[in-house]
Design an enzyme around this catalytic site. Structure first.
Site, PDB file in Angstrom:
ATOM      1  N   PHE A 133       0.819  -1.219   0.000  1.00 17.92           N
ATOM      2  CA  PHE A 133       0.000   0.000   0.000  1.00 17.92           C
ATOM      3  C   PHE A 133       0.851   1.267   0.000  1.00 17.92           C
ATOM      4  O   PHE A 133       0.358   2.337  -0.353  1.00 17.92           O
ATOM      5  CB  PHE A 133      -0.956  -0.001   1.209  1.00 17.92           C
ATOM      6  CG  PHE A 133      -0.371   0.616   2.449  1.00 17.92           C
ATOM      7  CD1 PHE A 133       0.510  -0.087   3.242  1.00 17.92           C
ATOM      8  CD2 PHE A 133      -0.693   1.914   2.810  1.00 17.92           C
ATOM      9  CE1 PHE A 133       1.064   0.494   4.386  1.00 17.92           C
ATOM     10  CE2 PHE A 133      -0.154   2.500   3.942  1.00 17.92           C
ATOM     11  CZ  PHE A 133       0.738   1.785   4.736  1.00 17.92           C
ATOM     12  N   LYS A 134       2.124   1.163   0.384  1.00 13.77           N
ATOM     13  CA  LYS A 134       2.963   2.363   0.427  1.00 13.77           C
ATOM     14  C   LYS A 134       3.081   3.031  -0.941  1.00 13.77           C
ATOM     15  O   LYS A 134       3.290   4.235  -1.035  1.00 13.77           O
ATOM     16  CB  LYS A 134       4.332   2.039   1.000  1.00 13.77           C
ATOM     17  CG  LYS A 134       4.247   1.692   2.484  1.00 13.77           C
ATOM     18  CD  LYS A 134       5.591   1.656   3.166  1.00 13.77           C
ATOM     19  CE  LYS A 134       5.439   1.501   4.666  1.00 13.77           C
ATOM     20  NZ  LYS A 134       4.865   0.194   5.056  1.00 13.77           N
ATOM     21  N   ASP A 135       2.918   2.229  -2.006  1.00 12.17           N
ATOM     22  CA  ASP A 135       2.953   2.810  -3.355  1.00 12.17           C
ATOM     23  C   ASP A 135       1.863   3.866  -3.551  1.00 12.17           C
ATOM     24  O   ASP A 135       2.040   4.788  -4.346  1.00 12.17           O
ATOM     25  CB  ASP A 135       2.734   1.720  -4.414  1.00 12.17           C
ATOM     26  CG  ASP A 135       3.899   0.732  -4.491  1.00 12.17           C
ATOM     27  OD1 ASP A 135       5.022   1.116  -4.155  1.00 12.17           O
ATOM     28  OD2 ASP A 135       3.661  -0.425  -4.904  1.00 12.17           O
TER      29      ASP A 135
END
Ligand SMILES: *Cc1c(COP(=O)(O)O)cnc(C)c1O
Length: 494
Positions: A133-135
């Site tokens: 999810f960091k993307d």
């Protein structure tokens, strides 16, 4: 929109108050050691909420982020956002046909139409280039950095340490970006073959991988030492992209709106319905964005914070005691991206909880920074905690395996160990009157070993990642030495 520090002196003389978005974008902590937050949260009324419901992800991101960013010309900002949230970038997930939704919602148990159960869903946030999810935020950060640096005619050298997810997400977001160089430290031979391949196979000239012969903490300590060398930091324009960066939090606010709309009937759905979100948490960045979405008026009924065995945050929400651990007390678990000893974004929430009292925040964190803890259980704010919607729980290795197994058996879906922590705790807080949306924070392909342990078979890998272990790798191996790292940076900064 102006930004203030959680520790700003109230006489207004501090340079840590009254900042613009672009001013705080490239920095980390405020000069007083606090974190930046908007002076006030923008409020989204009912009619606006109804309009936003019909928007595509990119348009929604444009609408949300325009409320936080008012010092970039609107056309430029919208173009940059539309370049960030495209189906071509978020197509690495299980269901490529859903890529245009960017963050598709998958019902495990659909809500009963009339009364009945509230439903259980997973919001897919891991379809970006590094399958985590960091993307969602980092891809935006890459484009924002490039834009702001070009405008100012400046360059930045990002120095970071990673145990896996953050480093690869940052490198994929910054690869080839003009004005940006990345020096990423990782522990030599301590990451999985897949994680190493993900980072070290990047061939862009502006990405430098440095493997230090030590642990993650050693790498982290080098970054801290270099950042505390103020002369070096200024001379080589050293910056960071860590989880306290405000733009990362702001970008994450968007998918709470998107997930809310999807969970409440999509276009033509119900804007009164409350929704619960369960969030696998480490540094409190992801769930902090949920808190902000809620403060903006999104009907979030419950924010369920899930930890693994490193349960410093669960302890706070149950007892009012915040007791950061020493690194030696931090367990290495099978949901490694949640293995934190202190939660770097937590100060943002506590600032709101105590009624935005920077004086009190300074007092509380002076205890934390001296290696101590604080206890808010007898402070009046602790009784108001339910008004903020927060509840919490913890999940262990055995829970993780059981949840991965049950989800696979019951719904035919493989989930990663972090998402499993969220699902386990989310299930404990399910109630009939509201749907529970569990945030997926990574794809199972990133954590093969644990999936094999749980299910006896390997997870599927997106096509783009097949065979990446075979690609040539670029990495510089070094001893645990601040001087060596500084020398390397000095030699490679143009
Ligand atoms: C970073 C990360 C988390 C924790 O998110 P925070 O914003 O630090 O709370 C959870 N799961 C995965 C897979 C991550 O990469």
């Amino acid at each position: 929109m102006r930004y203030i520090s959680t520790r700003a002196r109230s006489d207004g003389t501090a340079d840590s108050s009254n900042r613009t978005f672009s001013e705080i974008l490239l920095g980390g902590l405020a000069s007083d050691g606090g974190l930046y937050l908007p002076e006030t949260y923008p409020h989204i009324g009912k009619s606006e909420l109804a309009q936003w419901r019909t928007l595509s992800y990119a348009d929604l991101a444009g609408a949300v982020l325009a409320r936080f960013i008012d010092d970039i010309p609107s056309d430029d900002l919208q173009a940059l956002i539309h370049r960030t949230y495209t189906a071509a970038i978020y197509c690495n997930g299980r269901d490529r046909s859903a890529a245009s939704e960017i963050t598709p919602l998958r019902w495990l148990e659909p809500p009963a139409r009339e009364g009945g159960e509230g439903g259980l869903a997973i919001l897919e946030l891991s379809n970006g280039p590094t399958l985590a999810f960091k993307d969602m935020a980092m891809q935006l950060l890459g484009n924002l950095f490039e834009y702001v640096l070009a405008n100012r005619g400046e360059e930045i050298n990002i120095l970071g340490a990673t145990s896996g997810d953050t480093g690869s997400s940052a490198e994929y977001a910054m690869r080839g970006k003009r004005g940006v160089h990345v020096f990423m430290l990782s522990p030599h031979q301590r990451m999985s073959a897949f994680q190493r391949a993900q980072m070290y196979s990047l061939q862009e000239a502006n990405i430098y991988n440095i493997a230090v012969r030590g642990m993650f903490d050693d790498a982290q300590d080098i970054v801290k030492a270099v950042s505390n060398d103020h002369a070096f930091k200024a001379r080589y324009r050293i910056g960071a992209v860590n989880s306290i960066n405000w733009a990362r939090v702001a970008a994450q606010v968007v998918y709470y709106f998107k997930g809310y709309f999807a969970a409440t009937g999509g276009v033509g759905g119900n804007d009164e319905q409350q929704v619960a979100f369960a969030v696998p948490s480490g540094n409190f960045g992801n769930i902090c964005a949920g808190h902000i979405a809620r403060m903006m008026g999104l009907p979030i009924g419950r924010l369920v914070l899930a930890t693994n065995e490193n349960d410093v945050l669960d302890e706070f929400f149950r007892s009012g005691v915040y007791r950061p651990r020493a690194t030696s007390e931090t367990a290495a678990t099978s949901s490694p991206s949640m293995d934190i000893s202190k939660a770097s974004n937590f100060e943002r929430f506590v600032f709101d909880l105590v009624g935005r009292d920077p004086e009190l925040i300074r007092r509380l964190w002076s205890k934390v920074e001296a290696g101590g803890s604080f206890d808010l259980s007898s402070h009046p704010c602790f009784a108001r905690l339910p008004d903020f919607g927060f509840v919490s729980g913890r999940s262990t290795h055995a829970d993780r395996l059981a949840t991965i197994r049950r989800t696979h058996d019951r719904y035919g879906l493989m989930i990663d160990p972090h998402t499993a922590d969220g699902l386990k705790v989310g299930n404990e807080w399910r109630t009939p009157e509201m749907p529970m949306v569990v945030l997926e924070t990574a794809l199972p392909a990133k954590f093969e070993e644990t999936i094999v342990e749980a299910l006896g078979c390997k997870p599927e890998r997106p096509t783009a990642m097949q065979g990446i272990e075979e690609l040539p790798q670029r990495v510089e191996v070094m001893d645990v030495s601040v001087q060596q790292v500084q020398r390397f940076i000095a030699q490679h900064v143009p």
